[in-house]
Design an enzyme around this catalytic site. Structure first.
Site, mmCIF file in Angstrom:
data_model
loop_
_atom_site.group_PDB
_atom_site.id
_atom_site.type_symbol
_atom_site.label_atom_id
_atom_site.label_comp_id
_atom_site.label_asym_id
_atom_site.label_seq_id
_atom_site.Cartn_x
_atom_site.Cartn_y
_atom_site.Cartn_z
ATOM 1 N N ARG A 1 0.837 -1.194 0.000
ATOM 2 C CA ARG A 1 0.000 0.000 0.000
ATOM 3 C C ARG A 1 0.870 1.242 0.000
ATOM 4 O O ARG A 1 1.997 1.228 0.481
ATOM 5 C CB ARG A 1 -0.919 0.011 1.222
ATOM 6 C CG ARG A 1 -2.008 -1.052 1.198
ATOM 7 C CD ARG A 1 -2.939 -0.889 2.380
ATOM 8 N NE ARG A 1 -4.014 -1.863 2.371
ATOM 9 C CZ ARG A 1 -4.986 -1.905 3.268
ATOM 10 N NH1 ARG A 1 -5.002 -1.018 4.256
ATOM 11 N NH2 ARG A 1 -5.932 -2.815 3.195
ATOM 12 N N HIS B 1 -6.538 3.538 -15.078
ATOM 13 C CA HIS B 1 -7.374 3.410 -13.889
ATOM 14 C C HIS B 1 -6.805 4.387 -12.863
ATOM 15 O O HIS B 1 -5.939 4.053 -12.065
ATOM 16 C CB HIS B 1 -7.325 1.978 -13.350
ATOM 17 C CG HIS B 1 -7.997 1.820 -12.017
ATOM 18 N ND1 HIS B 1 -9.327 2.111 -11.821
ATOM 19 C CD2 HIS B 1 -7.520 1.414 -10.814
ATOM 20 C CE1 HIS B 1 -9.633 1.883 -10.559
ATOM 21 N NE2 HIS B 1 -8.558 1.469 -9.923
ATOM 22 N N THR C 1 -11.643 -0.524 -0.132
ATOM 23 C CA THR C 1 -12.713 -0.944 -1.027
ATOM 24 C C THR C 1 -12.652 -2.468 -1.129
ATOM 25 O O THR C 1 -11.580 -3.056 -1.031
ATOM 26 C CB THR C 1 -12.566 -0.338 -2.436
ATOM 27 O OG1 THR C 1 -11.345 -0.797 -3.012
ATOM 28 C CG2 THR C 1 -12.567 1.180 -2.379
ATOM 29 N N ARG D 1 4.434 7.821 -6.146
ATOM 30 C CA ARG D 1 3.831 6.722 -6.908
ATOM 31 C C ARG D 1 4.914 5.782 -7.440
ATOM 32 O O ARG D 1 4.746 4.566 -7.443
ATOM 33 C CB ARG D 1 3.027 7.323 -8.066
ATOM 34 C CG ARG D 1 2.177 6.306 -8.800
ATOM 35 C CD ARG D 1 1.443 7.001 -9.939
ATOM 36 N NE ARG D 1 0.596 6.059 -10.641
ATOM 37 C CZ ARG D 1 0.147 6.285 -11.856
ATOM 38 N NH1 ARG D 1 0.462 7.383 -12.496
ATOM 39 N NH2 ARG D 1 -0.638 5.402 -12.455
ATOM 40 N N ASP E 1 -14.536 1.175 -12.873
ATOM 41 C CA ASP E 1 -14.813 2.594 -13.133
ATOM 42 C C ASP E 1 -16.041 2.727 -14.038
ATOM 43 O O ASP E 1 -16.897 3.592 -13.825
ATOM 44 C CB ASP E 1 -13.625 3.273 -13.820
ATOM 45 C CG ASP E 1 -12.338 3.154 -13.034
ATOM 46 O OD1 ASP E 1 -11.776 4.188 -12.666
ATOM 47 O OD2 ASP E 1 -11.890 2.019 -12.798
ATOM 48 N N ARG F 1 -19.141 2.069 -12.061
ATOM 49 C CA ARG F 1 -19.471 3.250 -11.252
ATOM 50 C C ARG F 1 -20.094 4.344 -12.131
ATOM 51 O O ARG F 1 -21.045 5.024 -11.730
ATOM 52 C CB ARG F 1 -18.208 3.792 -10.570
ATOM 53 C CG ARG F 1 -17.699 2.911 -9.430
ATOM 54 C CD ARG F 1 -16.346 3.385 -8.937
ATOM 55 N NE ARG F 1 -15.924 2.641 -7.746
ATOM 56 C CZ ARG F 1 -14.664 2.372 -7.434
ATOM 57 N NH1 ARG F 1 -13.681 2.805 -8.212
ATOM 58 N NH2 ARG F 1 -14.380 1.688 -6.347
ATOM 59 N N ASN G 1 -2.891 -2.406 -7.398
ATOM 60 C CA ASN G 1 -2.642 -1.055 -7.915
ATOM 61 C C ASN G 1 -1.190 -0.622 -7.753
ATOM 62 O O ASN G 1 -0.512 -1.077 -6.844
ATOM 63 C CB ASN G 1 -3.568 -0.059 -7.212
ATOM 64 C CG ASN G 1 -4.961 -0.049 -7.828
ATOM 65 O OD1 ASN G 1 -5.101 -0.062 -9.040
ATOM 66 N ND2 ASN G 1 -5.978 -0.048 -6.987
#
Length: 332
Positions: free
Chosen positions: A99, A193, A248, A106, A166, A169, A138
């Site tokens: 994480r 994404h 999530t 990034r 996405d 959503r 991710n």
């Protein structure tokens, strides 16, 4: 002396050990377990293998799922820290990864996950050389590219979850405004994404009627009804959920299950998924990002030649350049 089982069951032939619907999930965090639970309850798999580093949690998750078997279609559930447990998988889903810490760039996060993937991906391919890799960790577009490079598998068998969620959503938010079911709203979010994703407003339609034919500026800054806010809400959706509950899980879990179902049943469904995008919409760099693709038992078999407006195509190209800049800094 014969056992109770031997007296009860007359042996005719040895049981089969080959499972054509075996799925391995690497990472038993919130996302991995939501995906595993969804696949079990939807009855799309015959065998589930869980892989993680923490043996006690693995055993606990395995037992918890096994104890619900009487209420579901029978699924063999196995778990181990040894990747040999994944042998013979049709699909290997990777949800494991580091994480992002506060103050961490990034690129630093990506580099940490590259090191993790250097252990995961070769082990999965070693035991399931014919598998399809589904990357969920991710940043998914970057890590799908990394998985492709590390695995040596053809491009069609390395898939990133990309903007499939996405797009879901997006359709939900549109449906809320129109007061109709999300399944009746058709539209895609493509590209990265992440923050540079692209909402394809030019193709959004209900019952074949494009919303842009009714409201020409829909989704643009000049839009008097501010439909552009929907795409902003899509981008911020995960951040908001994480802020509220810490992570999530359910939507991405259902999404992974739906994708695996399409592969296992050769449904040839069109979803927005992360794939090698070189040669599409003016992209010349070697990057993975989401485009509408056809998914079946051989993975991604076709990329849909989606008609985009000039501004949408320019945004996709910019999204690709953003991803390529990150890839250039990675040490494989």
């Amino acid at each position: 002396m014969a056992s109770l089982a031997e007296k009860l069951l007359l042996h005719i032939a040895d049981e089969g050990h080959h499972s054509s619907a075996k799925v391995t999930v690497v990472g038993t965090g919130q996302v991995g377990m939501a995906a595993a639970f969804s696949m079990m309850t939807q009855g799309i798999i015959s065998e589930l293998a869980l892989v993680d580093m923490v043996e006690s949690k693995l055993k606990g998750e395995m037992m918890d799922l096994q104890h619900g078997q009487a209420f579901l279609r029978t699924v063999k559930v196995v778990a181990s820290t040894d990747y040999a447990v994944s042998k013979g998988s049709k699909i290997c889903v990777v949800t494991a990864g580091a994480r992002q810490n506060e103050g961490e760039t990034r690129l630093q996060l990506v580099q940490k996950n590259v090191q993790i993937f250097k252990h995961i991906i070769p082990n999965l391919v070693k035991h399931s050389p014919n598998c399809i890799l589904v990357i969920v960790s991710n940043p998914v577009d970057i890590l799908t590219y990394i998985a492709w490079k590390l695995s040596g598998l053809p491009r069609n068998r390395v898939i990133g979850s990309g903007t499939m969620l996405d797009s879901s959503r997006f359709r939900f938010q549109i449906s809320e405004r129109l007061h109709i079911a999300p399944q009746s709203c058709h539209g895609y979010v493509i590209g990265e994404h992440g923050d540079s994703s692209v909402a394809v407003w030019s193709g959004v339609n209900v019952a074949g009627t494009r919303l842009r034919d009714i409201l020409p500026n829909i989704g643009e800054k000049e839009d008097p009804e501010n439909w552009e806010q929907i795409h902003k809400d899509v981008i911020n959706g995960a951040y908001e959920i994480i802020k509220l509950k810490g992570y999530t899980s359910w939507a991405i879990g259902i999404m992974v299950s739906t994708l695996c179902n399409a592969i296992l049943k050769n449904q040839r469904t069109v979803y927005a998924l992360s794939t090698l995008a070189t040669g599409y919409h003016g992209i010349t760099d070697e990057v993975f990002l989401s485009l509408p693709v056809v998914v079946g038992e051989n993975g991604i078999t076709s990329i849909f030649n989606q008609m985009l407006s000039e501004s949408e195509a320019a945004k996709v190209l910019a999204s690709a350049k953003t991803l390529h800049e990150v890839i250039k800094g990675i040490q494989l």
